[in-house]
Design a protein around this motif. Structure first.
Motif, PDB file in Angstrom:
ATOM      1  N   HIS A  20      17.028 -43.459 -35.132  1.00  0.00           N
ATOM      2  CA  HIS A  20      16.058 -43.560 -34.048  1.00  0.00           C
ATOM      3  C   HIS A  20      16.694 -43.586 -32.663  1.00  0.00           C
ATOM      4  O   HIS A  20      15.993 -43.690 -31.662  1.00  0.00           O
ATOM      5  CB  HIS A  20      15.106 -44.732 -34.301  1.00  0.00           C
ATOM      6  CG  HIS A  20      14.194 -44.449 -35.451  1.00  0.00           C
ATOM      7  ND1 HIS A  20      14.451 -44.901 -36.721  1.00  0.00           N
ATOM      8  CD2 HIS A  20      13.067 -43.695 -35.529  1.00  0.00           C
ATOM      9  CE1 HIS A  20      13.512 -44.460 -37.525  1.00  0.00           C
ATOM     10  NE2 HIS A  20      12.663 -43.725 -36.833  1.00  0.00           N
ATOM     11  N   ASP A  28      10.915 -36.412 -29.531  1.00  0.00           N
ATOM     12  CA  ASP A  28       9.696 -36.076 -30.274  1.00  0.00           C
ATOM     13  C   ASP A  28       8.833 -37.301 -30.559  1.00  0.00           C
ATOM     14  O   ASP A  28       7.680 -37.162 -30.970  1.00  0.00           O
ATOM     15  CB  ASP A  28      10.040 -35.377 -31.590  1.00  0.00           C
ATOM     16  CG  ASP A  28      10.486 -33.942 -31.376  1.00  0.00           C
ATOM     17  OD1 ASP A  28      10.512 -33.496 -30.210  1.00  0.00           O
ATOM     18  OD2 ASP A  28      10.808 -33.266 -32.371  1.00  0.00           O
ATOM     19  N   VAL A  30       9.018 -39.378 -32.949  1.00  0.00           N
ATOM     20  CA  VAL A  30       8.695 -39.483 -34.371  1.00  0.00           C
ATOM     21  C   VAL A  30       9.300 -40.761 -34.948  1.00  0.00           C
ATOM     22  O   VAL A  30      10.349 -41.226 -34.518  1.00  0.00           O
ATOM     23  CB  VAL A  30       9.183 -38.225 -35.128  1.00  0.00           C
ATOM     24  CG1 VAL A  30      10.685 -38.162 -35.187  1.00  0.00           C
ATOM     25  CG2 VAL A  30       8.617 -38.174 -36.526  1.00  0.00           C
ATOM     26  N   LYS A  31       8.597 -41.355 -35.902  1.00  0.00           N
ATOM     27  CA  LYS A  31       9.079 -42.549 -36.604  1.00  0.00           C
ATOM     28  C   LYS A  31       9.395 -42.124 -38.030  1.00  0.00           C
ATOM     29  O   LYS A  31       8.501 -41.764 -38.796  1.00  0.00           O
ATOM     30  CB  LYS A  31       8.013 -43.641 -36.579  1.00  0.00           C
ATOM     31  CG  LYS A  31       8.369 -44.868 -37.372  1.00  0.00           C
ATOM     32  CD  LYS A  31       9.530 -45.626 -36.763  1.00  0.00           C
ATOM     33  CE  LYS A  31       9.794 -46.904 -37.550  1.00  0.00           C
ATOM     34  NZ  LYS A  31      11.156 -47.325 -37.517  1.00  0.00           N
ATOM     35  N   ILE A  32      10.677 -42.152 -38.364  1.00  0.00           N
ATOM     36  CA  ILE A  32      11.117 -41.749 -39.704  1.00  0.00           C
ATOM     37  C   ILE A  32      11.262 -42.981 -40.572  1.00  0.00           C
ATOM     38  O   ILE A  32      11.837 -43.990 -40.155  1.00  0.00           O
ATOM     39  CB  ILE A  32      12.445 -40.968 -39.604  1.00  0.00           C
ATOM     40  CG1 ILE A  32      12.175 -39.650 -38.883  1.00  0.00           C
ATOM     41  CG2 ILE A  32      13.055 -40.739 -40.982  1.00  0.00           C
ATOM     42  CD1 ILE A  32      13.372 -38.823 -38.589  1.00  0.00           C
ATOM     43  N   ARG A  33      10.707 -42.902 -41.778  1.00  0.00           N
ATOM     44  CA  ARG A  33      10.808 -44.014 -42.721  1.00  0.00           C
ATOM     45  C   ARG A  33      12.136 -43.900 -43.458  1.00  0.00           C
ATOM     46  O   ARG A  33      12.426 -42.894 -44.092  1.00  0.00           O
ATOM     47  CB  ARG A  33       9.653 -44.002 -43.719  1.00  0.00           C
ATOM     48  CG  ARG A  33       9.632 -45.259 -44.610  1.00  0.00           C
ATOM     49  CD  ARG A  33       8.618 -45.141 -45.729  1.00  0.00           C
ATOM     50  NE  ARG A  33       8.886 -44.022 -46.618  1.00  0.00           N
ATOM     51  CZ  ARG A  33       9.846 -44.002 -47.552  1.00  0.00           C
ATOM     52  NH1 ARG A  33      10.661 -45.022 -47.707  1.00  0.00           N
ATOM     53  NH2 ARG A  33      10.010 -42.942 -48.331  1.00  0.00           N
ATOM     54  N   GLY A  55      10.938 -40.630 -45.167  1.00  0.00           N
ATOM     55  CA  GLY A  55       9.555 -40.292 -44.851  1.00  0.00           C
ATOM     56  C   GLY A  55       9.423 -39.721 -43.454  1.00  0.00           C
ATOM     57  O   GLY A  55      10.130 -40.130 -42.533  1.00  0.00           O
ATOM     58  N   ASN A  56       8.508 -38.760 -43.295  1.00  0.00           N
ATOM     59  CA  ASN A  56       8.213 -38.152 -41.993  1.00  0.00           C
ATOM     60  C   ASN A  56       9.440 -37.474 -41.395  1.00  0.00           C
ATOM     61  O   ASN A  56       9.649 -37.509 -40.185  1.00  0.00           O
ATOM     62  CB  ASN A  56       7.651 -39.211 -41.036  1.00  0.00           C
ATOM     63  CG  ASN A  56       6.835 -38.608 -39.918  1.00  0.00           C
ATOM     64  OD1 ASN A  56       6.238 -37.559 -40.087  1.00  0.00           O
ATOM     65  ND2 ASN A  56       6.834 -39.257 -38.774  1.00  0.00           N
ATOM     66  N   ALA A  57      10.255 -36.872 -42.240  1.00  0.00           N
ATOM     67  CA  ALA A  57      11.546 -36.338 -41.805  1.00  0.00           C
ATOM     68  C   ALA A  57      11.609 -34.821 -41.723  1.00  0.00           C
ATOM     69  O   ALA A  57      12.666 -34.278 -41.427  1.00  0.00           O
ATOM     70  CB  ALA A  57      12.631 -36.837 -42.760  1.00  0.00           C
ATOM     71  N   VAL A  58      10.508 -34.138 -41.943  1.00  0.00           N
ATOM     72  CA  VAL A  58      10.523 -32.676 -41.939  1.00  0.00           C
ATOM     73  C   VAL A  58      10.995 -32.173 -40.579  1.00  0.00           C
ATOM     74  O   VAL A  58      10.496 -32.594 -39.538  1.00  0.00           O
ATOM     75  CB  VAL A  58       9.126 -32.107 -42.275  1.00  0.00           C
ATOM     76  CG1 VAL A  58       9.101 -30.599 -42.140  1.00  0.00           C
ATOM     77  CG2 VAL A  58       8.721 -32.521 -43.675  1.00  0.00           C
TER      78      VAL A  58
END
Length: 90
Positions: A20, A28, A30-33, A55-58
């Motif tokens: 992060h 962006d 974005v919050k990656i799990r 998660g949410n890493a695309v």
């Protein structure tokens, strides 16, 4: 280089912190799990853990792989388990 050891929670937090802080992810918003590290037999580099299924890493796979490679080179997962002792001394 000798690796430092961290427990699973601290290792997860360290990977999360580094991911992060990456410019692309910050920009962006974005919050990656970040998953818990999984203990494994030491690989050829001597690292005894890995992480999979972020998660949410695309679109951020390459960035995550870079962080994972760096953290795996610095840390091993602590293999000491807490003993199940009776807190009341019985």
């Amino acid at each position: 280089m000798i690796r430092k050891t961290l427990n699973a929670s601290r290792l997860q937090q360290e990977v999360d912190r580094r991911i992060h802080r990456l410019q692309e992810i910050v920009e962006d918003g974005v919050k990656i799990r970040v998953p818990r590290p999984q203990l494994q037999e030491p690989d050829k580099t001597g690292c005894n853990w890995n992480m999979a299924h972020f998660g949410n890493a695309v679109g951020f796979e390459r960035d995550i792989d870079g962080v994972l490679k760096a953290v795996r080179a610095e840390y091993n997962l602590s293999t000491e388990s807490k003993s199940a002792t009776d807190p009341f001394g019985d």
